[in-house]
Design a protein around this motif. Sequence first.
Motif, PDB file in Angstrom:
ATOM      1  N   SER A   1      47.512  43.748  51.522  1.00  0.00           N
ATOM      2  CA  SER A   1      46.431  43.781  50.531  1.00  0.00           C
ATOM      3  C   SER A   1      45.764  45.132  50.378  1.00  0.00           C
ATOM      4  N   PHE A   2      45.872  45.994  51.398  1.00  0.00           N
ATOM      5  CA  PHE A   2      45.132  47.258  51.383  1.00  0.00           C
ATOM      6  C   PHE A   2      46.071  48.452  51.316  1.00  0.00           C
ATOM      7  N   SER A   3      45.584  49.501  50.670  1.00  0.00           N
ATOM      8  CA  SER A   3      46.301  50.775  50.607  1.00  0.00           C
ATOM      9  C   SER A   3      45.341  51.882  51.028  1.00  0.00           C
ATOM     10  N   ALA A   4      45.821  53.109  51.003  1.00  0.00           N
ATOM     11  CA  ALA A   4      44.964  54.238  51.357  1.00  0.00           C
ATOM     12  C   ALA A   4      43.831  54.419  50.359  1.00  0.00           C
ATOM     13  N   ASN A   5      43.914  53.729  49.222  1.00  0.00           N
ATOM     14  CA  ASN A   5      42.851  53.775  48.211  1.00  0.00           C
ATOM     15  C   ASN A   5      41.964  52.541  48.239  1.00  0.00           C
ATOM     16  N   GLY A   6      42.198  51.645  49.207  1.00  0.00           N
ATOM     17  CA  GLY A   6      41.384  50.437  49.292  1.00  0.00           C
ATOM     18  C   GLY A   6      42.153  49.201  48.867  1.00  0.00           C
ATOM     19  N   PRO A   7      41.446  48.109  48.554  1.00  0.00           N
ATOM     20  CA  PRO A   7      42.111  46.860  48.168  1.00  0.00           C
ATOM     21  C   PRO A   7      42.975  47.039  46.930  1.00  0.00           C
ATOM     22  N   ALA A   8      44.137  46.376  46.941  1.00  0.00           N
ATOM     23  CA  ALA A   8      45.045  46.468  45.807  1.00  0.00           C
ATOM     24  C   ALA A   8      44.466  45.773  44.577  1.00  0.00           C
ATOM     25  N   SER A   9      43.696  44.698  44.810  1.00  0.00           N
ATOM     26  CA  SER A   9      43.093  43.934  43.717  1.00  0.00           C
ATOM     27  C   SER A   9      42.025  43.026  44.289  1.00  0.00           C
ATOM     28  N   GLU A  10      41.228  42.429  43.410  1.00  0.00           N
ATOM     29  CA  GLU A  10      40.228  41.466  43.854  1.00  0.00           C
ATOM     30  C   GLU A  10      40.903  40.244  44.461  1.00  0.00           C
ATOM     31  N   GLU A  11      42.053  39.869  43.906  1.00  0.00           N
ATOM     32  CA  GLU A  11      42.780  38.715  44.438  1.00  0.00           C
ATOM     33  C   GLU A  11      43.269  38.993  45.858  1.00  0.00           C
ATOM     34  N   ALA A  12      43.765  40.207  46.090  1.00  0.00           N
ATOM     35  CA  ALA A  12      44.226  40.580  47.426  1.00  0.00           C
ATOM     36  C   ALA A  12      43.063  40.599  48.406  1.00  0.00           C
ATOM     37  N   LEU A  13      41.929  41.115  47.968  1.00  0.00           N
ATOM     38  CA  LEU A  13      40.736  41.143  48.812  1.00  0.00           C
ATOM     39  C   LEU A  13      40.286  39.732  49.159  1.00  0.00           C
ATOM     40  N   GLU A  14      40.365  38.837  48.199  1.00  0.00           N
ATOM     41  CA  GLU A  14      39.956  37.453  48.429  1.00  0.00           C
ATOM     42  C   GLU A  14      40.864  36.762  49.446  1.00  0.00           C
ATOM     43  N   GLN A  15      42.141  37.102  49.450  1.00  0.00           N
ATOM     44  CA  GLN A  15      43.054  36.526  50.440  1.00  0.00           C
ATOM     45  C   GLN A  15      42.638  36.924  51.854  1.00  0.00           C
ATOM     46  N   VAL A  16      42.267  38.183  52.029  1.00  0.00           N
ATOM     47  CA  VAL A  16      41.822  38.646  53.341  1.00  0.00           C
ATOM     48  C   VAL A  16      40.508  37.977  53.716  1.00  0.00           C
ATOM     49  N   ARG A  17      39.582  37.908  52.769  1.00  0.00           N
ATOM     50  CA  ARG A  17      38.278  37.284  53.045  1.00  0.00           C
ATOM     51  C   ARG A  17      38.445  35.834  53.475  1.00  0.00           C
ATOM     52  N   THR A  18      39.325  35.107  52.825  1.00  0.00           N
ATOM     53  CA  THR A  18      39.552  33.704  53.158  1.00  0.00           C
ATOM     54  C   THR A  18      40.064  33.548  54.590  1.00  0.00           C
ATOM     55  N   LEU A  19      40.979  34.420  55.000  1.00  0.00           N
ATOM     56  CA  LEU A  19      41.505  34.361  56.362  1.00  0.00           C
ATOM     57  C   LEU A  19      40.451  34.786  57.385  1.00  0.00           C
ATOM     58  N   LEU A  20      39.659  35.813  57.052  1.00  0.00           N
ATOM     59  CA  LEU A  20      38.613  36.255  57.970  1.00  0.00           C
ATOM     60  C   LEU A  20      37.557  35.171  58.157  1.00  0.00           C
TER      61      LEU A  20
ATOM     62  N   CYS B   1      25.468  39.061  69.989  1.00  0.00           N
ATOM     63  CA  CYS B   1      26.259  38.716  68.798  1.00  0.00           C
ATOM     64  C   CYS B   1      27.487  39.613  68.710  1.00  0.00           C
ATOM     65  N   ALA B   2      28.424  39.200  67.881  1.00  0.00           N
ATOM     66  CA  ALA B   2      29.640  39.977  67.658  1.00  0.00           C
ATOM     67  C   ALA B   2      29.922  40.028  66.170  1.00  0.00           C
ATOM     68  N   LEU B   3      30.162  41.244  65.666  1.00  0.00           N
ATOM     69  CA  LEU B   3      30.396  41.468  64.250  1.00  0.00           C
ATOM     70  C   LEU B   3      31.811  42.001  64.058  1.00  0.00           C
ATOM     71  N   PHE B   4      32.623  41.226  63.369  1.00  0.00           N
ATOM     72  CA  PHE B   4      34.015  41.571  63.092  1.00  0.00           C
ATOM     73  C   PHE B   4      34.057  42.349  61.777  1.00  0.00           C
ATOM     74  N   ASP B   5      34.591  43.578  61.807  1.00  0.00           N
ATOM     75  CA  ASP B   5      34.614  44.445  60.625  1.00  0.00           C
ATOM     76  C   ASP B   5      36.038  44.810  60.226  1.00  0.00           C
ATOM     77  N   ILE B   6      36.293  44.764  58.923  1.00  0.00           N
ATOM     78  CA  ILE B   6      37.511  45.326  58.338  1.00  0.00           C
ATOM     79  C   ILE B   6      37.069  46.355  57.310  1.00  0.00           C
ATOM     80  N   LEU B   7      37.554  47.595  57.437  1.00  0.00           N
ATOM     81  CA  LEU B   7      37.210  48.681  56.534  1.00  0.00           C
ATOM     82  C   LEU B   7      38.462  49.151  55.815  1.00  0.00           C
ATOM     83  N   SER B   8      38.369  49.273  54.484  1.00  0.00           N
ATOM     84  CA  SER B   8      39.511  49.781  53.723  1.00  0.00           C
ATOM     85  C   SER B   8      39.029  50.686  52.592  1.00  0.00           C
ATOM     86  N   PRO B   9      39.504  51.934  52.611  1.00  0.00           N
ATOM     87  CA  PRO B   9      40.196  52.606  53.707  1.00  0.00           C
ATOM     88  C   PRO B   9      39.225  52.887  54.842  1.00  0.00           C
TER      89      PRO B   9
END
Length: 248
Positions: free
Chosen positions: A14-33, A180-188
């Motif tokens: 879902s991610f590239s060096a420029n960030g998320p490929a699309s809103e749909e790709a970002l939503e797939q990651v969000r759903t799994l997270l 507490c614990a905060l799980f982070d995904i950063l792209s890029p």
Amino acid sequence: MPAIKRLHKACKNSFSANGPASEEALEQVRTLLDKIKPADVGLEQEAQLVRIWTASTQGPNGRRGRNGQYLPPIKYLHIHESESFSIGIFCMPPSSIIPLHNHPGMTVLSKLLYGTIHVKSYDWIDVGEPSEPSKPSSEVTTTRPAKLVKDGQMSAPCATTVLYPTNGGNIHYFKAVTPCALFDILSPPYSSDQGRHCSYFKKSPKKDVIGALPSGIEASEVTWLEECQPPDSFVIRRGLYKGPVVNT
């Protein structure tokens, strides 16, 4: 396949060096997270302890701050980093603080795994004029207007939050109310070579707004933020990640 590996695979797709490929790709990651639990990343024991935690049972265990008090250190559990994204977890003892900071040009997904945290976040306001220097000396510090996005507590379990390069609370502050614990995904991910370095901010004295405000924003809603150095009491130590390895 372990949940964290499914999440890692989705990030690779879902991610590239420029960030998320699309809103749909970002939503797939969000759903799994959203589905990630402490047990999926080796933090079930820590999450169990939070359920019986009380402030009276916790002693100071961190670095001595300027006011003489001991401030708890924060642990960062590194899981993965590539040119497209990074994955990690901040384990925050009670009363520990991650100062107000930004994520320039980055999309960030955050999931609170356990505990309660106070969040305060801002977005920059584009007033169509150059930012104003707060000091006329050689030590010029940039001061910019920002609008408050969130100021309140979050308690797990709760949904994943997403912030974007220019909206959603790109500049934010955390204070742990409980462990507490905060799980982070950063792209890029952060990269000084690519101009994505972390800057810290503090409130500046109120100033007159420069230029015209965007529609829907009143002058009373503007907060001026000044770039600064993080406090000496801010400590992050590398912790040991005990969950499944993702890049095998």
